[in-house]
Design a protein around this motif. Sequence first.
Motif, short mmCIF file in Angstrom:
data_model
loop_
_atom_site.label_atom_id
_atom_site.label_comp_id
_atom_site.label_asym_id
_atom_site.label_seq_id
_atom_site.Cartn_x
_atom_site.Cartn_y
_atom_site.Cartn_z
N ARG A 146 144.62 -7.23 -113.50
CA ARG A 146 143.24 -6.73 -113.58
C ARG A 146 142.39 -7.65 -114.44
NH1 ARG A 146 144.48 -2.12 -115.17
NH2 ARG A 146 144.57 -1.14 -113.14
N GLU A 147 142.93 -8.10 -115.56
CA GLU A 147 142.18 -9.00 -116.46
C GLU A 147 141.91 -10.34 -115.77
OE1 GLU A 147 142.73 -11.30 -120.70
OE2 GLU A 147 143.85 -9.46 -120.37
N SER A 148 142.93 -10.90 -115.13
CA SER A 148 142.75 -12.18 -114.43
C SER A 148 141.77 -12.04 -113.28
CB SER A 148 144.10 -12.69 -113.91
OG SER A 148 144.96 -13.00 -114.97
N ALA A 149 141.87 -10.95 -112.54
CA ALA A 149 140.95 -10.72 -111.43
C ALA A 149 139.52 -10.55 -111.93
CB ALA A 149 141.38 -9.51 -110.62
N GLY A 150 139.36 -9.88 -113.07
CA GLY A 150 138.04 -9.70 -113.66
C GLY A 150 137.40 -11.03 -114.05
N LEU A 151 138.19 -11.93 -114.63
CA LEU A 151 137.67 -13.26 -114.99
C LEU A 151 137.32 -14.06 -113.74
CD1 LEU A 151 140.17 -14.16 -117.86
CD2 LEU A 151 137.75 -13.55 -118.10
N LEU A 152 138.16 -13.97 -112.73
CA LEU A 152 137.89 -14.65 -111.46
C LEU A 152 136.61 -14.13 -110.84
CD1 LEU A 152 138.76 -16.54 -109.15
CD2 LEU A 152 140.23 -14.70 -108.32
N LEU A 153 136.44 -12.81 -110.83
CA LEU A 153 135.23 -12.22 -110.27
C LEU A 153 133.99 -12.65 -111.06
CD1 LEU A 153 133.85 -10.35 -108.25
CD2 LEU A 153 134.36 -8.45 -109.80
N ALA A 154 134.09 -12.71 -112.37
CA ALA A 154 132.95 -13.14 -113.20
C ALA A 154 132.56 -14.58 -112.87
CB ALA A 154 133.29 -12.99 -114.68
N ASN A 155 133.55 -15.44 -112.68
CA ASN A 155 133.26 -16.83 -112.34
C ASN A 155 132.61 -16.94 -110.96
OD1 ASN A 155 134.27 -17.81 -114.76
ND2 ASN A 155 136.32 -18.13 -113.93
N ASP B 184 130.91 -14.54 -109.48
CA ASP B 184 129.58 -13.95 -109.61
C ASP B 184 128.58 -14.97 -110.18
OD1 ASP B 184 130.22 -11.49 -108.54
OD2 ASP B 184 130.50 -10.51 -110.49
N ALA B 185 129.01 -15.75 -111.16
CA ALA B 185 128.13 -16.78 -111.74
C ALA B 185 127.77 -17.82 -110.69
CB ALA B 185 128.80 -17.43 -112.95
N LEU B 186 128.74 -18.20 -109.89
CA LEU B 186 128.50 -19.17 -108.82
C LEU B 186 127.53 -18.60 -107.79
CD1 LEU B 186 129.34 -21.95 -107.72
CD2 LEU B 186 131.25 -20.81 -106.59
N THR C 121 125.32 -16.24 -108.29
CA THR C 121 124.01 -16.13 -108.94
C THR C 121 123.28 -17.47 -108.91
OG1 THR C 121 124.71 -14.31 -110.35
CG2 THR C 121 122.84 -15.61 -111.12
N ARG C 122 124.00 -18.55 -109.18
CA ARG C 122 123.41 -19.90 -109.13
C ARG C 122 122.92 -20.21 -107.72
NH1 ARG C 122 123.36 -25.08 -111.56
NH2 ARG C 122 124.11 -26.79 -110.26
N TYR C 123 123.73 -19.86 -106.72
CA TYR C 123 123.37 -20.09 -105.32
C TYR C 123 122.11 -19.30 -104.95
CZ TYR C 123 123.78 -19.99 -100.21
OH TYR C 123 123.53 -20.10 -98.87
N GLU C 124 122.10 -18.02 -105.29
CA GLU C 124 120.95 -17.18 -104.96
C GLU C 124 119.69 -17.62 -105.69
OE1 GLU C 124 122.49 -13.26 -105.79
OE2 GLU C 124 123.43 -13.14 -103.79
N ALA C 125 119.82 -18.08 -106.93
CA ALA C 125 118.66 -18.57 -107.67
C ALA C 125 118.10 -19.83 -107.01
CB ALA C 125 119.05 -18.85 -109.12
N ALA C 126 118.97 -20.71 -106.54
CA ALA C 126 118.52 -21.92 -105.86
C ALA C 126 117.78 -21.58 -104.58
CB ALA C 126 119.70 -22.84 -105.55
N LEU C 127 118.28 -20.59 -103.83
CA LEU C 127 117.57 -20.17 -102.62
C LEU C 127 116.20 -19.59 -102.97
CD1 LEU C 127 120.39 -18.42 -100.52
CD2 LEU C 127 119.44 -20.70 -100.20
N ALA C 128 116.16 -18.73 -103.96
CA ALA C 128 114.89 -18.11 -104.36
C ALA C 128 113.88 -19.16 -104.83
CB ALA C 128 115.14 -17.08 -105.46
N GLU C 129 114.36 -20.14 -105.56
CA GLU C 129 113.48 -21.20 -106.07
C GLU C 129 112.85 -22.00 -104.93
OE1 GLU C 129 113.99 -25.24 -108.69
OE2 GLU C 129 115.15 -23.48 -109.28
N HIS C 130 113.52 -22.06 -103.80
CA HIS C 130 113.02 -22.81 -102.65
C HIS C 130 112.52 -21.89 -101.53
CE1 HIS C 130 115.37 -25.80 -104.84
NE2 HIS C 130 114.50 -26.66 -104.34
N ASP C 131 112.25 -20.62 -101.89
CA ASP C 131 111.71 -19.64 -100.94
C ASP C 131 112.52 -19.54 -99.66
OD1 ASP C 131 109.52 -18.92 -102.62
OD2 ASP C 131 108.45 -20.73 -101.98
N MET C 132 113.83 -19.52 -99.82
CA MET C 132 114.72 -19.38 -98.67
C MET C 132 115.38 -18.01 -98.70
SD MET C 132 116.75 -22.96 -98.26
CE MET C 132 117.37 -22.43 -96.68
N PRO C 133 115.53 -17.37 -97.54
CA PRO C 133 116.24 -16.09 -97.52
C PRO C 133 117.74 -16.33 -97.70
CG PRO C 133 115.79 -16.81 -95.29
CD PRO C 133 115.11 -17.80 -96.20
#
Length: 88
Positions: free
Chosen positions: A58-67, A69-71, A73-85
Amino acid sequence: MERIEAELFTDAGDDAVVRMPGRRFPGVLVQGDSLRILRGDVAEVLEACERGDLDEARESAGLLLANLDALLTRYEAALAEHDMPRPY
């Protein structure tokens, strides 16, 4: 090896968001060392499950999920910054 031009949506560091020619949406470029780490993280979860150590799994899976999720979030922010759906 073929040389192409691609569109860079973020800085060119690790986990760059890049759109390849002919693709509607960008993807995430994962460096080889980062891919190896990701694979190792998944292996840790599996090994803990095989040992029956659900707390460690559970702990290892939680860390994997957090990593991941960060990736994402970065992807979605890049899309939003360039007005892409989002493609999903």
